[in-house]
Design a protein around this motif. Sequence first.
Motif, PDB file in Angstrom:
ATOM      1  N   TRP A 224      49.912  45.557  28.074  1.00  9.75           N
ATOM      2  CA  TRP A 224      50.456  44.505  27.683  1.00  9.75           C
ATOM      3  C   TRP A 224      49.920  43.985  26.278  1.00  9.75           C
ATOM      4  CZ3 TRP A 224      54.772  44.433  30.965  1.00  9.75           C
ATOM      5  CH2 TRP A 224      54.843  45.791  31.284  1.00  9.75           C
ATOM      6  N   THR A 227      52.753  42.601  23.586  1.00 10.24           N
ATOM      7  CA  THR A 227      53.348  41.748  24.950  1.00 10.24           C
ATOM      8  C   THR A 227      52.594  40.451  24.594  1.00 10.24           C
ATOM      9  OG1 THR A 227      54.793  43.480  26.392  1.00 10.24           O
ATOM     10  CG2 THR A 227      54.692  40.560  26.689  1.00 10.24           C
ATOM     11  N   ALA A 351      50.676  43.008  35.549  1.00  7.91           N
ATOM     12  CA  ALA A 351      52.259  41.680  35.028  1.00  7.91           C
ATOM     13  C   ALA A 351      52.778  40.858  36.448  1.00  7.91           C
ATOM     14  CB  ALA A 351      53.465  42.882  34.662  1.00  7.91           C
ATOM     15  N   TRP A 360      48.928  35.454  31.313  1.00  7.04           N
ATOM     16  CA  TRP A 360      48.158  36.703  30.855  1.00  7.04           C
ATOM     17  C   TRP A 360      46.297  36.359  31.424  1.00  7.04           C
ATOM     18  CZ3 TRP A 360      50.181  41.130  31.427  1.00  7.04           C
ATOM     19  CH2 TRP A 360      51.518  40.856  30.926  1.00  7.04           C
TER      20      TRP A 360
END
Length: 390
Positions: A224, A227, A351, A360
């Motif tokens: 992640w 992202t 996620a 996050w």
Amino acid sequence: MTNWPAVWVIFAGGLAAGAYMTKVPPALPALRADFALSLVESGLIQTMLYTIGASVGVFFGVFAERIGVKRAALAGLVVMVAGGLLGALAGGYGTLLASRFLEGVGFLLFVVAAAPLLTAATLPQDRATAFSIWSSYMPTGGTLALLVAPLVLSNFGWRGLWVGLAAYTALCAVLLARKVPSAQFGAGIGSLRLLAESLASRGSIALCIGFICYVGQWTSLMTWLPTFIVDERGASQSAAALLTAAFVAINIPGNQLGGLLLRAGLPRWAVMGAGAIAMGATAIGFFSPALPDALRLACVMAFSALGGVIPAAVFSGTTVHAKSPQHIGTTNGMVMQASHGAQFAIPLLIAWVASRSGGWSASLQVMLVLALVGVGAALAIGRFEQRIAK
């Protein structure tokens, strides 16, 4: 005398295994274009290897012991070659997915056989060094694949990447057949007994729990990170790719540091505990919005490097906590099953928490829980190894 050529040949095969794990992401745009794949279908191509390991990893360890670990390692490399060539010839999504299934089978056969082969090839005093080398097979092979993939893809396409990696793996199989001796550990033990006694080992279970915590955190951040820095920090896709490659690469010296600490006499539990604490502390820094981006980036790199000491401790620990040398393959299968389950499930959990809890930064809670459990597993290993030493 330790057979160092055999150690390096086994590591070379590990590089192929690591590359098979990471060859898909850089090729996904081309694969999606050729086969009109959805995001879900694309994800299944990458995660097929994880799902196999998460389901039956320990049984591959038993199977490797039954047929002989050198035969299992050779079979694993050959099956990886077959899977790679089938993928290169694939004309549709079903064949491509089947090729990844074969690659996953080959991957597991090879990696579960590697630990007993390394044990047979090394003297006890050199074992920590050999296993610290082996512990970096995944990030080293993965990084090499990520670095080579853009050049190969631009000149030969994704099929060329598949064929090139299959050719390298075939070379590793030839070298393994010629340079690595068979592992002979005495009289055979029944499969059910191997499985039952390995699963009953509290030390082996603690190793698996510690590795789940490490792999779950590390894989989640690797997955992640692009992202996060693109969506929340406004970085470019190319910058995200470079940062991810650096994150993977810096794990390699961490793996070697773990071996150095073990050779220096630091107990396994202390190496694992220190790595888990470091991952928790640096995760706090990375997920803290109050810190400047440069410091958060430093925390990301430290997270990967300092946490990297854990694999060397875990992989070398399989030879200590296995009930006998014949149990090493099965114990290694347990560790692989734990690892693949963590790689599959924990990034999805991270996620889910981020999407449900407002960003996050909420994922830090999961990371800290994993770090604390990792410390607990390390302490448990310390207690078990004190009993072994008595």
